[in-house]
Design a protein around this motif. Sequence first.
Motif, mmCIF file in Angstrom:
data_model
loop_
_atom_site.group_PDB
_atom_site.id
_atom_site.type_symbol
_atom_site.label_atom_id
_atom_site.label_comp_id
_atom_site.label_asym_id
_atom_site.label_seq_id
_atom_site.Cartn_x
_atom_site.Cartn_y
_atom_site.Cartn_z
ATOM 1 N N GLU A 205 46.663 44.580 -7.414
ATOM 2 C CA GLU A 205 47.862 44.471 -7.902
ATOM 3 C C GLU A 205 48.001 42.995 -8.542
ATOM 4 O O GLU A 205 47.439 42.011 -8.425
ATOM 5 N N TYR B 228 68.050 55.452 -17.063
ATOM 6 C CA TYR B 228 68.743 56.015 -15.589
ATOM 7 C C TYR B 228 69.909 56.491 -16.050
ATOM 8 O O TYR B 228 70.237 57.631 -15.563
ATOM 9 N N ALA C 27 58.034 54.036 -19.587
ATOM 10 C CA ALA C 27 58.608 54.933 -18.690
ATOM 11 C C ALA C 27 56.894 55.884 -18.627
ATOM 12 O O ALA C 27 56.242 56.160 -19.626
ATOM 13 N N THR C 28 56.442 56.261 -17.511
ATOM 14 C CA THR C 28 55.401 57.488 -17.396
ATOM 15 C C THR C 28 55.760 58.678 -17.252
ATOM 16 O O THR C 28 57.126 59.192 -16.655
ATOM 17 N N TYR D 134 65.701 50.195 -18.527
ATOM 18 C CA TYR D 134 65.432 50.887 -17.405
ATOM 19 C C TYR D 134 66.954 51.634 -17.040
ATOM 20 O O TYR D 134 67.030 52.788 -16.894
ATOM 21 N N ARG E 54 56.220 61.412 -9.001
ATOM 22 C CA ARG E 54 57.205 60.290 -8.767
ATOM 23 C C ARG E 54 57.529 59.729 -10.108
ATOM 24 O O ARG E 54 56.782 59.791 -10.976
ATOM 25 N N ALA E 55 58.853 59.306 -10.289
ATOM 26 C CA ALA E 55 59.087 58.370 -11.362
ATOM 27 C C ALA E 55 58.524 56.996 -11.395
ATOM 28 O O ALA E 55 58.698 56.217 -10.328
ATOM 29 N N THR E 56 57.835 56.580 -12.288
ATOM 30 C CA THR E 56 57.299 55.112 -12.532
ATOM 31 C C THR E 56 57.497 54.574 -13.657
ATOM 32 O O THR E 56 57.798 55.277 -14.834
ATOM 33 N N TYR E 57 57.161 53.242 -13.870
ATOM 34 C CA TYR E 57 57.240 52.536 -14.946
ATOM 35 C C TYR E 57 56.169 51.378 -15.209
ATOM 36 O O TYR E 57 55.765 51.100 -14.016
ATOM 37 N N ILE E 58 55.904 51.260 -16.262
ATOM 38 C CA ILE E 58 54.853 50.251 -16.585
ATOM 39 C C ILE E 58 55.694 49.143 -17.263
ATOM 40 O O ILE E 58 56.486 49.247 -18.509
ATOM 41 N N ARG F 219 54.476 60.728 -15.101
ATOM 42 C CA ARG F 219 53.988 61.170 -13.825
ATOM 43 C C ARG F 219 54.873 62.324 -13.218
ATOM 44 O O ARG F 219 56.244 62.217 -13.447
#
Length: 78
Positions: free
Chosen positions: A54, A71, A22-23, A67, A28-32, A25
């Motif tokens: 990309e 969540y 998880a980042t 995830y 916004r919620a972002t994931y790697i 940021r």
Amino acid sequence: MRATFLGKDPESQEGQSPTLFATDRTDRATYIAQGWKVTDPQALADVGPVPDHETLIEIPEGVLKFYAKRYLQEGEDR
């Protein structure tokens, strides 16, 4: 941006671990996701053009459970 480890594929061998992060940021919620680079010609054709900045990766369904777990935990905190 910082990345927080959420989990890795429990069935993977050392050095071959699809992983989810998880980042932090704030916009916004972002994931790697770390996974296997998709090279299969049929899969690439099915997806279509991918911009140069990309890439497509494949990750096991089990990794996505990390995830879902995060969540659901955040939903309980709301």
